[in-house]
Design an enzyme around this catalytic site. Structure first.
Site, short mmCIF file in Angstrom:
data_model
loop_
_atom_site.label_atom_id
_atom_site.label_comp_id
_atom_site.label_asym_id
_atom_site.label_seq_id
_atom_site.Cartn_x
_atom_site.Cartn_y
_atom_site.Cartn_z
N SER A 154 -13.74 -35.91 66.88
CA SER A 154 -13.12 -34.92 67.78
C SER A 154 -14.24 -34.30 68.61
CB SER A 154 -12.44 -33.84 66.94
OG SER A 154 -12.26 -32.67 67.70
N TYR A 167 -12.66 -27.69 59.82
CA TYR A 167 -12.17 -28.89 60.52
C TYR A 167 -13.28 -29.52 61.36
CZ TYR A 167 -9.67 -31.82 63.89
OH TYR A 167 -9.27 -32.88 64.66
P1 NDP Z 1 -0.84 -36.53 63.85
O1 NDP Z 1 -0.58 -35.36 62.96
O2 NDP Z 1 0.21 -36.94 64.80
O3 NDP Z 1 -1.32 -37.77 63.00
C1 NDP Z 1 -1.97 -37.66 61.77
C2 NDP Z 1 -1.70 -38.93 61.00
O4 NDP Z 1 -2.43 -38.88 59.75
C3 NDP Z 1 -0.24 -39.10 60.65
O5 NDP Z 1 0.13 -40.44 60.91
C4 NDP Z 1 -0.17 -38.81 59.18
O6 NDP Z 1 0.86 -39.57 58.58
C5 NDP Z 1 -1.53 -39.30 58.73
N1 NDP Z 1 -1.90 -38.77 57.43
C6 NDP Z 1 -1.95 -37.47 57.05
N2 NDP Z 1 -2.29 -37.39 55.76
C7 NDP Z 1 -2.44 -38.67 55.32
C8 NDP Z 1 -2.76 -39.24 54.06
N3 NDP Z 1 -3.04 -38.47 53.00
N4 NDP Z 1 -2.79 -40.59 53.95
C9 NDP Z 1 -2.51 -41.37 55.04
N5 NDP Z 1 -2.22 -40.88 56.23
C10 NDP Z 1 -2.18 -39.55 56.37
O7 NDP Z 1 -2.15 -36.11 64.67
P2 NDP Z 1 -3.11 -36.93 65.67
O8 NDP Z 1 -2.54 -38.21 66.05
O9 NDP Z 1 -3.49 -35.95 66.69
O10 NDP Z 1 -4.38 -37.14 64.74
C11 NDP Z 1 -5.04 -38.37 64.57
C12 NDP Z 1 -6.53 -38.11 64.47
O11 NDP Z 1 -7.00 -37.59 65.71
C13 NDP Z 1 -6.93 -37.08 63.42
O12 NDP Z 1 -8.08 -37.53 62.73
C14 NDP Z 1 -7.27 -35.86 64.25
O13 NDP Z 1 -8.18 -35.01 63.59
C15 NDP Z 1 -7.85 -36.50 65.48
N6 NDP Z 1 -7.89 -35.68 66.69
C16 NDP Z 1 -6.74 -35.20 67.25
C17 NDP Z 1 -6.80 -34.41 68.36
C18 NDP Z 1 -5.59 -33.79 68.96
O14 NDP Z 1 -5.73 -32.89 69.83
N7 NDP Z 1 -4.38 -34.20 68.58
C19 NDP Z 1 -8.08 -34.13 69.03
C20 NDP Z 1 -9.22 -34.71 68.38
C21 NDP Z 1 -9.12 -35.46 67.27
P3 NDP Z 1 1.69 -39.18 57.27
O15 NDP Z 1 1.97 -37.72 57.35
O16 NDP Z 1 2.90 -40.05 57.41
O17 NDP Z 1 0.83 -39.58 56.11
#
Ligand code: NDP
Length: 260
Positions: A154, A167
């Site tokens: 990020s 975070y």
């Molecule tokens: P989402 O919340 O949409 O996606 C997060 C994903 O992680 C979901 O698919 C969730 O699926 C999965 N997840 C959570 N816990 C677990 C677990 N224990 N095991 C397996 N999968 C898990 O957010 P984003 O798409 O935004 O996030 C994706 C990445 O991007 C993250 O690492 C985030 O930190 C990073 N990011 C996002 C930004 C933003 O502004 N959105 C900016 C910078 C970085 P499920 O709950 O089904 O397990």
């Protein structure tokens, strides 16, 4: 994102990609983008219904996909998923190590539960996937093809955001780890990238419990046009489609209007 080009002529034809956090946001969109470019995609996340629905959509548009409900904080579960992927799709040559959670709050609130949730997923979950799939990436590269480890960090890894200390520190770990792994794995022709997005409209902020952070996020959403998950997905697919001697080592993708 489906395309009418035959799978075999697409830039990622013949590759197997593993995507963690594929049930929503950046992971889901990237799975679709990689599949549209010809990769067979393995979708990992806990919500099995979501990844099964996405796998069905990808298959219906002519792609190849396998959903495996997996909690990536469970190292044994990730190993079991790895075995299934090798058996059903073949050996992975791309890991999009992307599952993550963001739970900002002032440190003095002592939200140890949220600190641990972030550390367990953003650090340990990320390492579990690395532990399972790096041998596949090295073996794929040794066979002469492109091979990618793409870790979602990020801009928080670089910048200061008040109340986001834990975070952003987990994301600084991801970026620093990636830079080191690039030096270790690059000579073996495994490309390593730290992907550093600015704010993307996803479910990430739905889990935030802190009122001040939620107000800041709502205000930001009003003021500037944020990224969509598909914007980030396209950059990942682009990077994976480059010739194997070209490695985008750190990629910052910002909403044009976001300043830092
Ligand atoms: P989402 O919340 O949409 O996606 C997060 C994903 O992680 C979901 O698919 C969730 O699926 C999965 N997840 C959570 N816990 C677990 C677990 N224990 N095991 C397996 N999968 C898990 O957010 P984003 O798409 O935004 O996030 C994706 C990445 O991007 C993250 O690492 C985030 O930190 C990073 N990011 C996002 C930004 C933003 O502004 N959105 C900016 C910078 C970085 P499920 O709950 O089904 O397990």
């Amino acid at each position: 994102m489906s395309t009418n080009a035959p799978i075999s002529t697409r830039p990622l034809a013949g590759r197997v990609a593993v995507i963690t956090g594929a049930s929503s946001g950046i992971g889901g969109a990237t799975a679709e983008a990689l599949a549209a470019d010809g990769a067979a995609v393995a979708l990992l996340a806990r919500r099995g219904d979501r990844i099964d629905a996405l796998a069905t959509r990808i298959e219906q548009s002519g792609g190849s996909a396998l959903g495996i409900a997996t909690d990536v904080t469970d190292a044994d579960a990730v190993e079991r998923a790895g075995a299934q992927i090798r058996e059903r799709l073949g050996r992975p040559s791309l890991l999009f190590n992307n599952a993550g959670v963001m739970l900002p709050a002032p440190i003095e609130e002592l939200r140890r539960d949220q600190w641990n949730q972030q550390i367990d997923l953003n650090l340990k979950g990320l390492m579990n996937a690395i532990g399972t799939f790096v041998p596949d990436l090295v073996a794929s590269a040794a066979d002469g093809g492109p091979s990618d480890l793409i870790n979602t960090s990020s801009i928080g890894a670089q910048n200061i955001f008040p109340n986001f200390a834990v975070y952003t520190a987990t994301k600084a770990f991801v970026t620093h780890l990636s830079r080191h792994l690039r030096v270790e794995l690059g000579p073996k022709f495994v490309r390593v990238m730290a992907l550093e997005p600015g704010i993307v409209l996803t479910e990430l902020s739905d889990h935030v419990t802190d009122d001040n952070v939620n107000a800041w996020l709502a205000d930001t959403r009003e003021r500037i046009e944020l990224l969509q998950p598909q914007d980030v997905a396209r950059t990942v697919a682009f990077a994976a489609g480059l010739p194997r001697h070209v490695n985008l080592q750190q990629l910052t993708v910002m909403p044009t209007q976001q300043q830092s």
